[in-house]
Design an enzyme around this catalytic site. Structure first.
Site, mmCIF file in Angstrom:
data_model
loop_
_atom_site.group_PDB
_atom_site.id
_atom_site.type_symbol
_atom_site.label_atom_id
_atom_site.label_comp_id
_atom_site.label_asym_id
_atom_site.label_seq_id
_atom_site.Cartn_x
_atom_site.Cartn_y
_atom_site.Cartn_z
ATOM 1 N N ASN A 1 -10.227 -3.333 -6.778
ATOM 2 C CA ASN A 1 -9.451 -2.368 -7.558
ATOM 3 C C ASN A 1 -10.085 -2.023 -8.900
ATOM 4 O O ASN A 1 -9.691 -1.046 -9.547
ATOM 5 C CB ASN A 1 -8.020 -2.865 -7.782
ATOM 6 C CG ASN A 1 -7.145 -2.753 -6.556
ATOM 7 O OD1 ASN A 1 -6.145 -3.465 -6.420
ATOM 8 N ND2 ASN A 1 -7.496 -1.861 -5.632
ATOM 9 N N ASP B 1 0.834 -1.199 0.000
ATOM 10 C CA ASP B 1 0.000 0.000 0.000
ATOM 11 C C ASP B 1 0.875 1.257 0.000
ATOM 12 O O ASP B 1 1.924 1.290 0.654
ATOM 13 C CB ASP B 1 -0.894 -0.008 1.246
ATOM 14 C CG ASP B 1 -2.041 0.977 1.149
ATOM 15 O OD1 ASP B 1 -2.275 1.523 0.052
ATOM 16 O OD2 ASP B 1 -2.695 1.221 2.173
#
Length: 246
Positions: A74, A26
């Site tokens: 995503n 991340d």
């Protein structure tokens, strides 16, 4: 001819006790924003972090490194960014498959990657097939993966077996569930790392992480490297794992 990658960190002692480490990678976007760069630049830097970390994992004796590369959520990102990510994935596989093979690394994919473009699916399948016979470390890449979707898939599989009389519903146990997961055959998860300072699992390996140690770092993923992995493993080594006992 492909050659083994040079070590970018000193070979550490491999007595950390971990077999399987997973990472929620991340912070690519924030890394780029801090540098007034486009998000794509952050994703490109993130790919370099993947290379560094995968090499370090081999050096440190890990049997398996699992990376959360593209989640089932995503797809909600702008189409242009999804396209960029698919392009980077394609380039990564083509550029690094020789190194994987030269270092006896087996590539495994977890998640429903067959939802991707057929050309990319073929590329992934070829890479998996090429490394299938390798017996060194495993690099597992989570693509179009979501743990809740995975559990639904497991429930449907076991329900179908029960309906067909292959298994009695009352006999279904934890091992049956584990054997139906994308991660079947991988070592149990020991350590789950998340970068960027966020402290949540984000629908990643929820079943597998039941007794894994969790490690959160403020470091953004593009800055992650062998030294950062070694630091996480050093913390892991000091943890006392009771697995529900005393």
């Amino acid at each position: 001819m492909a050659t083994k990658a040079k070590r970018d960190i000193p070979l550490p002692a491999v007595n950390h006790g971990a077999r399987h480490v997973a990472i929620i990678m991340d912070g690519n976007g924030r890394w780029a924003k801090k540098r007034l760069m486009p998000r794509l630049a952050g994703h490109k830097a993130g790919v370099e972090a993947v290379r560094r970390t995968a090499r370090a994992a081999r050096e440190m004796g890990l049997e398996c490194l699992t990376l959360y590369a593209f989640s089932s959520e995503n797809w909600k990102r702008p189409a242009s960014e999804v396209s960029d990510l698919m392009g980077l994935l394609s380039h990564f596989i083509q550029a690094d498959i020789d190194e994987f093979d030269a270092n006896d690394v087996r590539l495994k994919i977890i998640g429903n990657y067959r939802a991707f473009d057929p050309a990319l699916v073929k590329l992934i399948d070829n890479a998996v097939d090429r490394t299938a016979g390798n017996s060194g470390s495993i690099l597992a890449v989570a693509l179009n993966y979501g743990s809740q979707d995975e559990m639904v898939r497991v429930a449907q599989t076991l329900a179908a077996k029960a309906a067909a009389g292959e298994i009695a519903p009352g006999d279904i146990g934890a091992e049956d569930i584990s054997n139906c997961l994308y991660t079947a055959g991988l070592p149990p998860l020991d350590l789950l790392i998340r970068t960027s300072g966020e402290q949540r699992l984000s629908n990643f390996m929820l079943w597998q992480a039941a007794y894994a140690e969790l490690y959160f770092t403020d470091m953004l993923w593009p800055d992650f490297d062998g030294e950062a992995l070694a630091a996480a493993l050093s913390v892991f080594k000091e943890r006392e794992r009771r697995f529900g006992g005393l």
